[in-house]
Write a protein that holds these residues in place. Structure first.
Motif, short mmCIF file in Angstrom:
data_model
loop_
_atom_site.label_atom_id
_atom_site.label_comp_id
_atom_site.label_asym_id
_atom_site.label_seq_id
_atom_site.Cartn_x
_atom_site.Cartn_y
_atom_site.Cartn_z
N LEU A 192 0.85 -1.19 0.00
CA LEU A 192 0.00 0.00 0.00
C LEU A 192 0.89 1.24 0.00
O LEU A 192 2.02 1.20 0.49
N PRO A 193 0.40 2.36 -0.55
CA PRO A 193 1.24 3.56 -0.63
C PRO A 193 1.48 4.22 0.72
O PRO A 193 0.57 4.36 1.53
N ILE A 198 -6.76 -1.99 9.47
CA ILE A 198 -7.90 -2.55 8.74
C ILE A 198 -8.81 -3.37 9.65
O ILE A 198 -10.05 -3.30 9.52
N ALA A 199 -8.24 -4.15 10.57
CA ALA A 199 -9.08 -4.96 11.46
C ALA A 199 -9.97 -4.08 12.32
O ALA A 199 -11.18 -4.35 12.47
N SER A 202 -10.33 9.24 6.97
CA SER A 202 -9.85 8.40 5.87
C SER A 202 -9.78 9.28 4.62
O SER A 202 -10.34 10.38 4.59
N CYS A 203 -9.09 8.77 3.60
CA CYS A 203 -9.04 9.49 2.31
C CYS A 203 -8.66 8.46 1.25
O CYS A 203 -9.05 7.30 1.34
N GLY A 204 -7.89 8.86 0.26
CA GLY A 204 -7.46 7.90 -0.76
C GLY A 204 -6.33 7.02 -0.30
O GLY A 204 -6.34 5.81 -0.52
N SER A 261 -7.13 3.17 -0.36
CA SER A 261 -6.22 2.28 -1.11
C SER A 261 -6.30 0.86 -0.59
O SER A 261 -6.14 -0.10 -1.36
N GLU A 262 -6.56 0.72 0.69
CA GLU A 262 -6.72 -0.61 1.28
C GLU A 262 -8.18 -1.06 1.22
O GLU A 262 -8.48 -2.13 0.69
#
Length: 283
Positions: free
Chosen positions: A68-69, A160-161, A240-242, A270-271
């Motif tokens: 991921l970036p 993410i979790a 959050s964003c991109g 992204s994720e």
């Protein structure tokens, strides 16, 4: 829990001009652009930057194994990288970017998450500095190495979790900094492979609507905008964003407006938008 941070996070170009060459000040060029912008921030730094500045490469000072970036690196990797750039956590750190105010808040947030306390944004960034005919220098930076002692704040970051749980439970408000057209799946994502839309329950607060003349808008204006967007500043928020960049601009604006508990989802869209099983609303 993040503390209330209603102070103005900016220093002026006038102030910074008086501090050039001061060893207690670290100046950081944090320029970064979306993949479709057609700009090379490192080349632009080599062409012209604030005297004494060092270049912070968001894509290199990152967890490059994640896929991921510019995900946060380990504290040890961060400390080694910025120490090699001549930066100590004891300095006053001033961050700017070439767009005025775009990627600099992400780098400021990163420094603060890694333990630096005295970190500021340059109002108006490099565009304002250059419009005032202030001095610039070219070429690569050659700083003397320093020691940066990291003190990572894990509560500043959502993974993410945790994000999956928050979407299910609604325990935190989710606020998205992407442009409204991307939030509503009316425009494509700038990265290949991303689904369009937003997380269930998320609210939209585009980062570019929070900025005027390279600074965040004043506190009351921000409060009014967030209230109009249905955001309760007294309740926990995750931004959050991109890819986690403008989420930091949004986080900074929320704190400026008086939000009491704000964290950042590092993987961002992204994720979330690349996973096959994450729920998405397209409206």
């Amino acid at each position: 829990m993040s503390t209330i941070d209603t102070q103005d996070p900016f220093v002026t170009t006038e102030w910074l001009a008086t501090k050039l060459g001061d060893p207690s000040i670290a100046i950081v060029d944090a320029s970064w652009y979306l993949p479709n912008a057609g700009r090379d921030p490192r080349a632009e730094f080599a062409e012209a930057h604030v005297p004494g500045a060092v270049f912070f490469d968001l894509d290199a000072i990152a967890d490059t194994t994640s896929g991921l970036p510019h995900m946060l690196p380990t504290p040890e990797a961060f400390a080694a990288a910025v120490g090699a750039m001549g930066i100590s956590e004891t300095q006053r750190i001033v961050v700017y970017d070439g767009a005025g105010l775009f990627s600099a808040p992400r780098v400021r947030w990163t420094f603060r998450t890694m333990g630096a306390k005295d970190v500021w944004l340059l109002a108006g960034g490099l565009p304002k500095w250059r419009s005032e005919n202030r001095p610039v220098e070219s070429g690569a930076a050659t700083p003397a190495p320093a020691t940066f002692t990291a003190s990572f704040d894990p509560e500043a970051v959502v993974d993410i979790a945790t994000m999956r749980t928050l979407v299910e439970t609604g325990d935190r408000q989710i606020v998205d900094a992407r442009p409204a057209a991307r939030f509503h799946a009316q425009a494509p994502e700038p990265r290949a492979g991303m689904r369009s839309g937003h997380m269930p329950g998320a609210k939209s607060a585009p980062a570019d609507t929070l900025i005027a003349e390279g600074k965040l808008k004043d506190r009351e204006t921000l409060r009014d905008q967030f209230t109009a967007a249905g955001i309760d500043l007294d309740k926990p928020i995750v931004t959050s964003c991109g890819s986690g960049v403008t989420a930091a601009t949004l986080l900074t604006a929320l704190k400026r407006a008086g939000a009491r508990d704000v964290t950042l989802y590092d993987g961002s869209w992204s994720e979330w938008g690349s996973l096959p099983d994450t729920p998405i609303v397209a409206d």
